[in-house]
Design an enzyme around this catalytic site. Structure first.
Site, PDB file in Angstrom:
ATOM      1  N   PRO A  67       5.434  24.122  44.932  1.00  0.00           N
ATOM      2  CA  PRO A  67       5.818  24.668  46.243  1.00  0.00           C
ATOM      3  C   PRO A  67       6.266  26.116  46.076  1.00  0.00           C
ATOM      4  CG  PRO A  67       7.318  22.885  45.568  1.00  0.00           C
ATOM      5  CD  PRO A  67       6.273  23.014  44.492  1.00  0.00           C
ATOM      6  N   HIS A 121      -6.760  32.979  43.359  1.00  0.00           N
ATOM      7  CA  HIS A 121      -7.126  33.615  44.616  1.00  0.00           C
ATOM      8  C   HIS A 121      -7.922  32.595  45.425  1.00  0.00           C
ATOM      9  CE1 HIS A 121      -6.977  37.978  42.882  1.00  0.00           C
ATOM     10  NE2 HIS A 121      -5.839  37.340  42.821  1.00  0.00           N
ATOM     11  N   ASN A 129      -3.411  32.748  35.224  1.00  0.00           N
ATOM     12  CA  ASN A 129      -2.091  32.270  35.631  1.00  0.00           C
ATOM     13  C   ASN A 129      -1.851  32.380  37.130  1.00  0.00           C
ATOM     14  OD1 ASN A 129      -2.256  35.045  35.128  1.00  0.00           O
ATOM     15  ND2 ASN A 129      -0.049  35.271  35.006  1.00  0.00           N
ATOM     16  N   ALA A 130      -2.836  32.815  37.894  1.00  0.00           N
ATOM     17  CA  ALA A 130      -2.670  32.855  39.351  1.00  0.00           C
ATOM     18  C   ALA A 130      -4.024  32.560  39.962  1.00  0.00           C
ATOM     19  CB  ALA A 130      -2.162  34.217  39.794  1.00  0.00           C
ATOM     20  N   ASP A 152       0.048  36.112  45.947  1.00  0.00           N
ATOM     21  CA  ASP A 152      -0.367  35.099  46.931  1.00  0.00           C
ATOM     22  C   ASP A 152      -0.412  35.676  48.347  1.00  0.00           C
ATOM     23  OD1 ASP A 152      -0.163  33.255  44.787  1.00  0.00           O
ATOM     24  OD2 ASP A 152       1.963  32.983  45.229  1.00  0.00           O
ATOM     25  N   LEU A 176      -1.171  36.048  60.003  1.00  0.00           N
ATOM     26  CA  LEU A 176      -0.428  36.245  61.252  1.00  0.00           C
ATOM     27  C   LEU A 176      -0.459  34.954  62.076  1.00  0.00           C
ATOM     28  CD1 LEU A 176       1.102  38.427  62.861  1.00  0.00           C
ATOM     29  CD2 LEU A 176      -1.012  38.851  64.126  1.00  0.00           C
ATOM     30  N   LYS A 207      -5.131  38.278  48.691  1.00  0.00           N
ATOM     31  CA  LYS A 207      -6.021  39.321  48.142  1.00  0.00           C
ATOM     32  C   LYS A 207      -7.446  38.801  47.956  1.00  0.00           C
ATOM     33  CE  LYS A 207      -3.256  39.653  44.657  1.00  0.00           C
ATOM     34  NZ  LYS A 207      -2.159  38.813  45.158  1.00  0.00           N
TER      35      LYS A 207
HETATM   36  P1  GDP Z   1      -4.064  35.721  46.543  1.00  0.00           P
HETATM   37  O1  GDP Z   1      -3.714  35.264  45.162  1.00  0.00           O
HETATM   38  O2  GDP Z   1      -3.388  36.994  46.931  1.00  0.00           O
HETATM   39  O3  GDP Z   1      -5.549  35.781  46.763  1.00  0.00           O
HETATM   40  O4  GDP Z   1      -3.493  34.625  47.551  1.00  0.00           O
HETATM   41  P2  GDP Z   1      -3.596  33.020  47.445  1.00  0.00           P
HETATM   42  O5  GDP Z   1      -4.979  32.621  47.570  1.00  0.00           O
HETATM   43  O6  GDP Z   1      -2.805  32.534  46.289  1.00  0.00           O
HETATM   44  O7  GDP Z   1      -2.740  32.600  48.712  1.00  0.00           O
HETATM   45  C1  GDP Z   1      -3.076  32.994  49.992  1.00  0.00           C
HETATM   46  C2  GDP Z   1      -3.147  31.742  50.869  1.00  0.00           C
HETATM   47  O8  GDP Z   1      -3.255  32.129  52.213  1.00  0.00           O
HETATM   48  C3  GDP Z   1      -4.384  30.897  50.601  1.00  0.00           C
HETATM   49  O9  GDP Z   1      -4.068  29.558  50.882  1.00  0.00           O
HETATM   50  C4  GDP Z   1      -5.392  31.451  51.607  1.00  0.00           C
HETATM   51  O10 GDP Z   1      -6.408  30.525  51.945  1.00  0.00           O
HETATM   52  C5  GDP Z   1      -4.490  31.690  52.763  1.00  0.00           C
HETATM   53  N1  GDP Z   1      -4.876  32.733  53.705  1.00  0.00           N
HETATM   54  C6  GDP Z   1      -5.379  33.985  53.460  1.00  0.00           C
HETATM   55  N2  GDP Z   1      -5.458  34.663  54.632  1.00  0.00           N
HETATM   56  C7  GDP Z   1      -5.003  33.830  55.597  1.00  0.00           C
HETATM   57  C8  GDP Z   1      -4.777  33.972  56.988  1.00  0.00           C
HETATM   58  O11 GDP Z   1      -5.008  35.001  57.588  1.00  0.00           O
HETATM   59  N3  GDP Z   1      -4.260  32.875  57.648  1.00  0.00           N
HETATM   60  C9  GDP Z   1      -3.957  31.724  57.017  1.00  0.00           C
HETATM   61  N4  GDP Z   1      -3.444  30.717  57.733  1.00  0.00           N
HETATM   62  N5  GDP Z   1      -4.121  31.569  55.694  1.00  0.00           N
HETATM   63  C10 GDP Z   1      -4.636  32.613  55.012  1.00  0.00           C
END
Ligand code: GDP
Length: 429
Positions: free
Chosen positions: A308, A40, A37-38, A12, A336, A15
């Site tokens: 959560p 993006h 199971n995950a 999460d 950030l 990526k």
């Molecule tokens: P992944 O599985 O690694 O792709 O990550 P997820 O999608 O599960 O979780 C990342 C969360 O952070 C998601 O809600 C994205 O929309 C959000 N996100 C990604 N980059 C940023 C960022 O720079 N700022 C904010 N506020 N949210 C971000």
């Protein structure tokens, strides 16, 4: 050249967003491990999507998207996802499924659910997508490869009988269920065969040729270093390798072709899964609730389950280790912008274990006893969401990034300032 985009921590990390951004200059995007199971999360001109199995290149017409042989392919979810992106206006993506990929069977999901129920309070927090039983069967050599679906009926039936000889002992004796029916399993496999036929390809040869032709290939990882069954927090791990090194196997590219390993990490920590997992820099109570509420694009809640996520401050010990085992060549720091509300930002810079402070990430028994040692940095107290110019960031925000880089020891090259595709900066020092 081949680039891997992988998670430095618990998953999460963002990526999906980074893959979506970097896909612009790529030819092929490959999912190389994990299953549905995950999720993006991707936010672009078509809207907001949580992709579970589809590679994050599906939004771009120039890209060939591949489900690699290392993936746990849920055919039902794959078809649903293709339909759902197309229904929302995305042009039909170019998608291929490796003929060496194996399929998640309905009994994998059932076994996952029954085992979690049996373990009760000691459960792993599985998403019950069948991932652990799927990979167990693959390595026990009783899984079904996509190519098997195209075999003759007698051979398939023979395989089914072999599999059911084992499964039905579990079904009837351990879980007290009705035994599985061989004809039903055969029908299901034929359903999968028909549905997958338009997508199946020898992606192994395709990818080796693409590398020879100097195409740009992105390998997209799921979860992160901490969830790797060998180098993660065993046994609170997933069941497939989350490391870039496995990308060569799970996608089928030569190891020497991987020139760039982009490790993605958030500006704070989050972890979804079991509450029993050691999570050293965790923030609990009101401070944790506030970080969870402000995190990600709409709070830190699982993209697949809505659960959560546990949240914590940035952990330089875990992230440094996570980048090391990934073999990071560069780091993308996301979210950030989320930290703009804080006067001061704690960063976990050491673990105290049995009275000694270390910055070495230990194995699980020691990790269970680790207590965080924090260094506190000043916050920037303003909204930087959407900033696209690194130099324009507040001095304290840049100092925070400099500090993280100095502690993890890998260059932070991209800093993401929001969930949308364009909300990103290229870091110049
Ligand atoms: P992944 O599985 O690694 O792709 O990550 P997820 O999608 O599960 O979780 C990342 C969360 O952070 C998601 O809600 C994205 O929309 C959000 N996100 C990604 N980059 C940023 C960022 O720079 N700022 C904010 N506020 N949210 C971000």
């Amino acid at each position: 050249m081949v680039k891997a985009i992988v998670g430095a921590c618990w998953g999460d990390e963002g990526k999906g967003k980074i893959t979506d951004v970097l896909a612009e200059d790529s030819d092929i995007v490959v999912r190389f491990q994990g299953g549905s199971n995950a999720g993006h999360t991707i936010i672009n001109e078509y809207g907001k999507f949580a992709l579970h199995q589809l590679p994050s290149g599906v939004f771009r017409q120039n890209i060939t998207n591949i489900i690699g042989n290392g993936v746990a392919l849920s055919v039902e979810n794959f078809l649903k996802e293709v339909q759902s992106v197309v229904e929302r206006g995305v042009p039909t993506p170019k998608l291929l499924v490796s003929d060496r990929c194996q399929v998640v069977m309905p009994y994998h999901k059932e076994l996952d659910g029954m085992e979690e129920a049996r373990l009760a309070a000691k459960s792993f927090g599985s998403t019950k997508s069948g991932i652990a039983p799927f990979y167990s069967d693959k390595y026990a050599k009783i899984g079904f490869q996509v190519s098997d679906l195209f075999d003759d009926k007698d051979s398939i039936m023979e395989r089914i009988d072999h599999v059911l000889g084992l499964k039905n002992v579990l079904y009837t004796e351990l879980y007290h269920q009705k035994p599985l029916d061989r004809e039903e399993i055969y029908e299901k496999l034929m359903e999968y065969k028909e549905a997958l036929a338009p997508y199946v390809a020898d992606t192994t040869t395709l990818l080796h040729n693409a590398v020879k032709e100097d195409k740009t290939v992105l390998l997209e990882g799921q979860l992160g270093s901490m969830k790797d069954p060998d180098l993660g927090i065993f046994p609170l791990t997933t069941s497939s390798h989350t490391l870039a090194g496995f990308g060569c196997v799970g996608a089928a590219v030569p190891p020497t072709a991987v020139e760039d390993v982009i490790c993605v990490t958030k500006a704070y920590s989050s972890s979804v899964g079991s509450n029993t997992e050691p999570f050293v820099s965790e923030v609990l109570g009101e401070a944790g609730d506030e970080l969870r509420r402000r995190g990600g694009d709409k709070g830190e809640f699982g993209a697949t389950t809505g659960r959560p996520r546990r949240v914590g401050w940035f952990d330089t010990v875990a992230t440094k280790y996570g980048c090391m085992v990934q073999g990071a060549t560069q780091v993308a720091l996301t979210c950030l912008d989320v930290l703009g509300y804080l006067d001061e930002i704690p960063v976990c810079t050491g673990y105290e274990i049995d009275g000694t402070v270390t910055d070495r990430f230990p194995t699980t028994p020691e990790l269970m006893r680790a207590r965080p040692v924090f260094t506190t940095l000043p916050g920037w107290k303003c909204d930087i969401r959407g900033c696209t110019d690194y130099q324009a960031l507040p001095q304290q925000a840049k100092a925070y990034v400099d500090f993280l880089e100095s502690r993890i020891g890998y260059p932070i090259t991209l800093v993401s300032t929001g969930p949308k595709r364009n909300e990103i900066t290229v870091r110049q020092k």
